[in-house]
Scaffold this motif. Sequence first.
Motif, PDB file in Angstrom:
ATOM      1  N   UNK A  69      59.361  42.363  47.112  1.00  0.00           N
ATOM      2  CA  UNK A  69      60.527  42.415  47.726  1.00  0.00           C
ATOM      3  C   UNK A  69      60.481  41.268  49.072  1.00  0.00           C
ATOM      4  N   UNK A  70      59.593  41.571  49.789  1.00  0.00           N
ATOM      5  CA  UNK A  70      59.289  40.614  50.886  1.00  0.00           C
ATOM      6  C   UNK A  70      59.135  39.216  50.793  1.00  0.00           C
ATOM      7  N   UNK A  71      58.518  38.975  49.624  1.00  0.00           N
ATOM      8  CA  UNK A  71      58.507  37.584  49.170  1.00  0.00           C
ATOM      9  C   UNK A  71      59.628  36.929  48.591  1.00  0.00           C
ATOM     10  N   UNK A  72      60.259  37.914  47.570  1.00  0.00           N
ATOM     11  CA  UNK A  72      61.518  37.436  47.041  1.00  0.00           C
ATOM     12  C   UNK A  72      62.573  37.094  48.303  1.00  0.00           C
ATOM     13  N   UNK A  73      62.768  38.188  49.282  1.00  0.00           N
ATOM     14  CA  UNK A  73      63.489  37.769  50.313  1.00  0.00           C
ATOM     15  C   UNK A  73      63.291  36.033  51.126  1.00  0.00           C
ATOM     16  N   UNK A  74      61.959  35.816  51.032  1.00  0.00           N
ATOM     17  CA  UNK A  74      61.679  34.660  51.721  1.00  0.00           C
ATOM     18  C   UNK A  74      61.911  33.457  50.662  1.00  0.00           C
ATOM     19  N   UNK A  75      61.531  33.665  49.393  1.00  0.00           N
ATOM     20  CA  UNK A  75      61.680  32.490  48.522  1.00  0.00           C
ATOM     21  C   UNK A  75      62.904  32.204  47.937  1.00  0.00           C
ATOM     22  N   UNK A  76      63.757  33.440  47.601  1.00  0.00           N
ATOM     23  CA  UNK A  76      64.771  33.490  46.796  1.00  0.00           C
ATOM     24  C   UNK A  76      66.004  33.426  47.841  1.00  0.00           C
ATOM     25  N   UNK A  77      66.044  34.223  48.593  1.00  0.00           N
ATOM     26  CA  UNK A  77      67.128  34.519  49.473  1.00  0.00           C
ATOM     27  C   UNK A  77      67.222  33.854  50.889  1.00  0.00           C
ATOM     28  N   UNK A  78      65.818  33.100  51.094  1.00  0.00           N
ATOM     29  CA  UNK A  78      65.868  32.254  52.405  1.00  0.00           C
ATOM     30  C   UNK A  78      65.656  32.882  53.701  1.00  0.00           C
ATOM     31  N   UNK A  79      64.962  34.094  53.583  1.00  0.00           N
ATOM     32  CA  UNK A  79      64.467  34.850  54.856  1.00  0.00           C
ATOM     33  C   UNK A  79      63.512  34.008  55.465  1.00  0.00           C
ATOM     34  N   UNK A  80      63.410  34.318  56.894  1.00  0.00           N
ATOM     35  CA  UNK A  80      62.132  33.603  57.597  1.00  0.00           C
ATOM     36  C   UNK A  80      60.654  34.339  56.953  1.00  0.00           C
TER      37      UNK A  80
END
Length: 115
Positions: A69-80
Amino acid sequence: MNKYWIYVFLTSLFELFWVFGFNVAQQWWHWAIIAPMIILDFWCLSKACEGLPTGTVYAIFAAAGTVGTALMDVYIFGENVTLYKIIFMCVIVIGVISLNISDNMASGNQTGEVK
């Protein structure tokens, strides 16, 4: 490979799918897809627990969900992405691997299969 490890892989994968669905669901039919996926996810989780130590299965399930989920946030949803996120994801992965190794050593089982 032991069939129970396939269930662990599937439950971890389905968890990421329905968590992704939570982020993008906007219509009733999105939820009609997500709900059965959650049921299938927990069915795979229970099947994995039939042949592997429950603590190990759940740790992998939770870790895969957390890191995925953390990686999904970064790569898909543009989180830092930060150094702290990377460090703590590595700590989670190291912890799960160590737990699996300790379970295998405690049972005298080096292959991860149930005796």
